[in-house]
Enzyme design. Structure first.
Site, mmCIF file in Angstrom:
data_model
loop_
_atom_site.group_PDB
_atom_site.id
_atom_site.type_symbol
_atom_site.label_atom_id
_atom_site.label_comp_id
_atom_site.label_asym_id
_atom_site.label_seq_id
_atom_site.Cartn_x
_atom_site.Cartn_y
_atom_site.Cartn_z
ATOM 1 N N ASP A 71 8.862 6.008 7.765
ATOM 2 C CA ASP A 71 8.503 7.331 8.276
ATOM 3 C C ASP A 71 7.577 8.089 7.328
ATOM 4 O O ASP A 71 7.206 9.226 7.611
ATOM 5 C CB ASP A 71 9.767 8.152 8.572
ATOM 6 C CG ASP A 71 10.616 8.371 7.333
ATOM 7 O OD1 ASP A 71 10.201 7.936 6.227
ATOM 8 O OD2 ASP A 71 11.709 8.956 7.461
ATOM 9 N N LYS A 118 4.286 12.206 -3.158
ATOM 10 C CA LYS A 118 5.137 11.100 -2.717
ATOM 11 C C LYS A 118 6.108 11.630 -1.662
ATOM 12 O O LYS A 118 6.876 12.545 -1.946
ATOM 13 C CB LYS A 118 5.888 10.522 -3.926
ATOM 14 C CG LYS A 118 6.669 9.261 -3.639
ATOM 15 C CD LYS A 118 7.191 8.651 -4.946
ATOM 16 C CE LYS A 118 8.076 7.454 -4.670
ATOM 17 N NZ LYS A 118 8.639 6.917 -5.927
ATOM 18 N N GLY A 176 0.830 -1.216 0.000
ATOM 19 C CA GLY A 176 0.000 0.000 0.000
ATOM 20 C C GLY A 176 0.854 1.251 0.000
ATOM 21 O O GLY A 176 2.085 1.195 0.137
ATOM 22 N N ASP A 194 4.378 -4.708 -7.349
ATOM 23 C CA ASP A 194 3.752 -3.472 -6.863
ATOM 24 C C ASP A 194 4.301 -2.256 -7.603
ATOM 25 O O ASP A 194 3.792 -1.144 -7.430
ATOM 26 C CB ASP A 194 3.962 -3.304 -5.345
ATOM 27 C CG ASP A 194 5.411 -3.438 -4.936
ATOM 28 O OD1 ASP A 194 6.024 -4.466 -5.250
ATOM 29 O OD2 ASP A 194 5.944 -2.509 -4.308
ATOM 30 N N ASN A 195 5.324 -2.452 -8.422
ATOM 31 C CA ASN A 195 5.874 -1.359 -9.221
ATOM 32 C C ASN A 195 5.621 -1.583 -10.702
ATOM 33 O O ASN A 195 6.343 -1.063 -11.546
ATOM 34 C CB ASN A 195 7.381 -1.219 -8.964
ATOM 35 C CG ASN A 195 7.680 -0.789 -7.538
ATOM 36 O OD1 ASN A 195 6.840 -0.184 -6.880
ATOM 37 N ND2 ASN A 195 8.867 -1.108 -7.050
ATOM 38 N N GLY A 218 2.654 3.686 1.467
ATOM 39 C CA GLY A 218 3.198 3.931 2.794
ATOM 40 C C GLY A 218 3.745 5.331 2.950
ATOM 41 O O GLY A 218 3.991 5.804 4.064
ATOM 42 N N ARG A 219 3.966 5.988 1.821
ATOM 43 C CA ARG A 219 4.473 7.373 1.911
ATOM 44 C C ARG A 219 3.936 8.220 0.761
ATOM 45 O O ARG A 219 4.438 9.307 0.502
ATOM 46 C CB ARG A 219 5.993 7.373 1.869
ATOM 47 C CG ARG A 219 6.537 6.681 0.638
ATOM 48 C CD ARG A 219 7.988 6.970 0.487
ATOM 49 N NE ARG A 219 8.567 6.101 -0.513
ATOM 50 C CZ ARG A 219 9.738 6.285 -1.038
ATOM 51 N NH1 ARG A 219 10.465 7.286 -0.653
ATOM 52 N NH2 ARG A 219 10.197 5.452 -1.931
#
Ligand code: AMP
Ligand code: MG
Length: 472
Positions: free
Chosen positions: A119, A107, A84, A242-243, A86-87
């Site tokens: 993070d 992004k 998912g 995922d890419n 994440g950033r």
């Protein structure tokens, strides 16, 4: 006038199972480093005030519906059921001047429910790398996500050491990936799979019929994409599922790199120790990724066996499809409009000479187009024999080779984003010097011209970049 983005969001209407609504985390004292005005115009974005706050995630523009998308993915061949955004945070969608719906995504905009231990941030280096390389790919005519803006902040995040946080505004035909489908297939959620399949067809391939039609369309798009990468020496670096975008755009510029000296085993990514995603492996990895896509898609079919048989045929056709598309590209690089039997050998023999002599990929084709190719090799003797064969082949063409030069000029870039120049650009940007960034952008905007000859130089041995990093 404040920045106006004419949002018209469709993904958010899919419903809760596909994403989590989340706001960007504010970033202190953002500075707008670069803004892609021509792309903004193309996206019908108007106004010029407040852009920095929007692109830093500090202000939610009117009409946005910020969310993080759910997806899974095979990372280096191993399935991870929950990745998912994440950033990354999707602000929403706009319709561009040619009528195509495009995502606008931040992004590096802070944590989301998919951040795991991360993070949610990106540092300046990878943000500028993605900005430059994705825009260079676009100028090369290769399907890709685009870069609308980059901002930096004095806020420090920790990677190899303390580094400045930055946000990239990414524009994409969509952010649907193979992993967007896998997540529901592995959960056995056929209703969600069907809904996503219909959405992807309507958005990207309106002529496609059902899951198998979508599979065929995506395989075709991926075959064309990989051929385009191969023809410019592009190495994606993390071809995880995922890419791998359903739209057929290049997505997620992490440890990507353009090859300097030609060798099919070239890999740069520091995390790719086995060379899974090496230059020469990209065609077979694309097929592997489409096999994962097929596996996910057929879970929604009632007659699973018949669907599996049909999907297998589609995926098994891909190696030949990629080979043919790649030969078309390389033939064009040699000025040959329509490849004939024997042309594969002509291409392969040149590549073998390049590999043996570690000749620079871009320089060789540039020299074939504009200069004396023997100068691109350390030992010109075997090259002369190949050159004579090539010239003879050109004369056999329908027009006796008359159109060859123009075809070569538009097939062989004179300037590419070379790794050592990207590294130099990032090092300067860290010091607050953006001149190298703007110089690269200017030259890479016209890659088939030679506006800045110094940027065409391959690296000296001391300048050679050995490894690239995701920067996550
Ligand atoms: P990538 O390698 O950038 O394609 O990312 C793989 C996965 O890791 C995705 O789910 C990303 O959202 C997630 N990820 C990467 N970097 C970070 C980060 N700094 N914080 C949170 N998640 C991240
Ligand atoms: Mg990714």
């Amino acid at each position: 006038m404040t920045l106006q983005i004419p949002f018209d969001n469709s993904f958010a209407a899919l419903g809760d199972g596909f994403f989590t609504r989340v706001h960007p985390t504010p970033l202190p004292d953002p500075e707008l480093l670069i803004y892609n005005k021509s792309l903004a115009d193309d996206l019908n974005i108007s106004g010029d005030q407040g852009a920095v706050d929007i692109f830093a995630g500090n202000q939610i523009p009117q009409g946005a519906d910020p969310l993080a998308q759910l997806y899974a993915g095979h990372q280096f061949g191993t399935y991870n059921p929950r990745l998912g955004d994440g950033r990354a945070i999707l602000l929403g969608e706009v319709t561009d001047k040619s009528g195509i719906r495009r995502d606008i995504q931040l992004k590096g905009a802070g944590q989301t429910p998919y951040s795991r231990a991360g993070d949610g941030r990106a540092w300046l280096g990878p943000v500028l790398r993605e900005y430059v390389v994705s825009e260079a790919m676009h100028a090369l005519g290769i399907p890709t996500t685009r870069a609308l803006a980059a901002v930096r902040s004095p806020q420090v995040i920790f990677r190899e050491g303390p580094l400045p946080a930055a946000v990239l505004t990414r524009v994409a035909a969509s952010h649907l990936r193979v992993g967007s489908f896998s997540v529901f297939a592995y959960q056995g959620d056929r209703a969600a799979l069907r809904q996503l399949t219909d959405y992807a067809i309507a958005r990207h391939y309106p002529g496609a019929q059902g899951p198998l039609g979508l599979l065929q369309a995506v395989c075709d798009a991926q075959a064309r994409l990989i051929a385009a990468w191969m023809a410019v020496g592009f190495i994606h670096g993390v071809m995880n599922t995922d890419n791998c975008a359903i739209s057929g755009e290049t997505i997620d510029y992490g440890p990507c790199a353009f090859m300097d000296a030609y060798h099919p085993a070239t890999a740069f990514s520091a995390i790719d120790r086995m060379g899974r995603y090496a230059y020469g492996n990209q065609p077979s990895i694309a097929v592997w990724n489409m096999a994962q896509f097929a596996t996910a898609l057929i879970q929604q079919c009632d007659d699973r066996q018949a669907a599996a048989d049909a999907a297998t045929q589609i995926v098994h056709a891909m190696p030949d499809q990629i080979k043919a598309a790649t030969l078309d590209r390389f033939a064009a690089k040699l000025g040959l409009e329509a490849p004939q039997p024997g042309d594969q050998a002509l291409v392969d023999d040149l590549l073998t000479l390049m590999q043996t002599q570690r000749a620079d990929f871009t320089t060789v084709f540039d020299a074939l187009t504009h200069g004396d190719v023997t100068q691109a090799f350390s030992d010109p003797a075997p090259v002369a024999a190949w050159h004579a064969r090539w010239q003879a082949r050109l004369r056999q063409g329908a027009d006796g080779g008359a159109g060859a030069k123009a075809l070569m000029q538009r097939s062989n870039p004179r300037v590419i984003p070379r790794n050592h120049q990207i590294e130099t650009m990032i090092a300067a940007a860290l010091q607050g010097d953006y001149a190298p960034l703007h110089r690269l952008m200017a030259a890479l905007g016209s890659p088939f011209a030679c506006t800045d000859p110094a940027l065409r130089q391959p690296p000296t041995p001391a300048e050679e970049v050995q490894a690239t990093f995701c920067g996550t």
